[in-house]
Scaffold this active site. Structure first.
Site: not given
Length: 364
Positions: A52, A99, A132-133
């Site tokens: 992101t 990710s 971030t995932d």
């Protein structure tokens, strides 16, 4: 935006202890042509993987459904000119994906590049930009596979770069500032988002959308930022019993799958995972690692017939899973995704039963 142009420079830099040393012949430090090397500042390398923080949307109010990994590291650096006030930065594009697209191959490549960079006396720290995932998995992996006192900092964003009040630029500036700070040494791999500094070993993503998402609820934060300056709560310290795995020569990792516990779970999923190549299983158990009776029979069978390594973890965000008796290992404080990474590395290292127990079931 104007793309970055790189220039080979011969100059001076700082060693870990801060004493200036001349750069050897042939050493290349990538900087902007219009940004001369500042020998009084530390050198920080940014390894970009997408996510992101490098995302782009069709409108400034779009914070979901955007394209992750749309922007290159040159654009990320160019968007934050304040970076040059705290360090000489160099960008390396490792990959550019959301990710969820990070694979063991990418992780191994990233680890090898980061270790080589940290082994150089001309690098004071590294930053990894990441979606971030699965950031908690990648940062945990590097925490276990990179050996250096120098700062390793993961950073991401919850809003794409095109959004109103995008959080990526300030997160990146704080991450680079942290990586350049001598007080950040000896703290393992760290995560920076939303003005917080946390340890990669325990930190997890707690909310799918909120900026204030990365937390280690039980273990707490390492520090925070005020006016872009990192402030630590504690002296440098590391998690108890944190292992190190040498993957310098690794080209692949064993397959480890996660099975999720629920009412009436399908016990056949265990054998299906093993038949598809899994050498280890992590069970995201109910409560403190609970599993159904029929499901446990299926686990017993795959262990008996295939020697499959099994780690019991938990569905709840926090908690401790005790030793699992004769079949499997208790995952302790590790959530399922971190237990999976740990088990992959332990299997790669050839850990035997006693070593597995000491690794997962250490209770101080």
């Amino acid at each position: 935006m104007m793309p970055l142009k790189f220039l080979a420079l011969a100059a001076t830099a700082s060693l870990t202890l801060g004493s200036p040393v001349p750069l050897p012949a042939g050493f290349h430090l990538s900087v902007r042509e219009d940004r001369p090397l500042n020998a009084s500042l530390p050198n920080v390398t940014i390894f970009a993987t997408g996510g992101t923080i490098a995302g782009s949307a069709s409108s400034s109010d779009q914070t979901t459904g955007y394209q992750a990994g749309a922007l290159g590291v040159d654009i990320l650096i160019d968007a934050v000119p304040q970076l040059w006030n705290v360090s000489n930065v160099r960008g390396v594009q490792v990959t550019n994906v959301g990710s969820e697209g990070i694979t063991p191959d990418i992780l191994l490549n990233l680890t090898h590049q980061v270790q080589r960079e940290l082994d150089s006396p001309y690098c004071q720290g590294v930053v990894i930009t990441h979606g971030t995932d699965t950031l908690e998995e990648s940062s945990f992996f590097l925490d276990l596979t990179v050996r250096s006192e120098k700062p390793v900092v993961f950073v991401g964003a919850m809003r794409p770069a095109t959004a109103i009040s995008a959080d990526g630029p300030i997160n990146l500036l704080e991450a680079v500032t942290l990586a350049a700070d001598p007080e950040a040494r000896g703290r393992g791999t760290m995560i920076v988002l939303n003005d917080r500094i946390s340890n990669a070993f325990y930190t997890t993503k707690t909310n799918a959308n909120s900026l204030d998402t990365f937390k280690a609820v039980e273990q707490g934060f390492l520090g925070f930022f005020i006016n872009i300056k990192p402030i630590f709560y504690f002296a440098p310290t590391l998690p108890v019993n944190k292992p190190y795995f040498n993957v310098a020569n690794a080209t692949s990792l064993p397959q480890v799958d996660i099975l999720y516990g629920y009412q009436g779970l399908n016990p056949n999923l265990a054998s299906a995972a093993v038949e598809s190549g899994a050498k280890g299983l992590v069970l995201a158990g109910m409560g403190a690692g609970g599993w159904t009776t029929s499901g446990q029979k299926a686990i017993d069978e795959v262990v008996k017939n295939n020697g499959t390594a099994v780690v019991y973890s938990r569905r709840p965000m926090d908690g401790y899973v005790e030793p699992g008796g004769s079949i499997g290992y208790g995952g302790g404080f590790l959530n399922p995704q971190k237990a999976r990474v740990m088990l992959q590395l332990a299997l790669y290292a050839g850990y035997e039963n006693s070593q597995m127990k000491a690794l997962f079931e250490f209770d101080g």
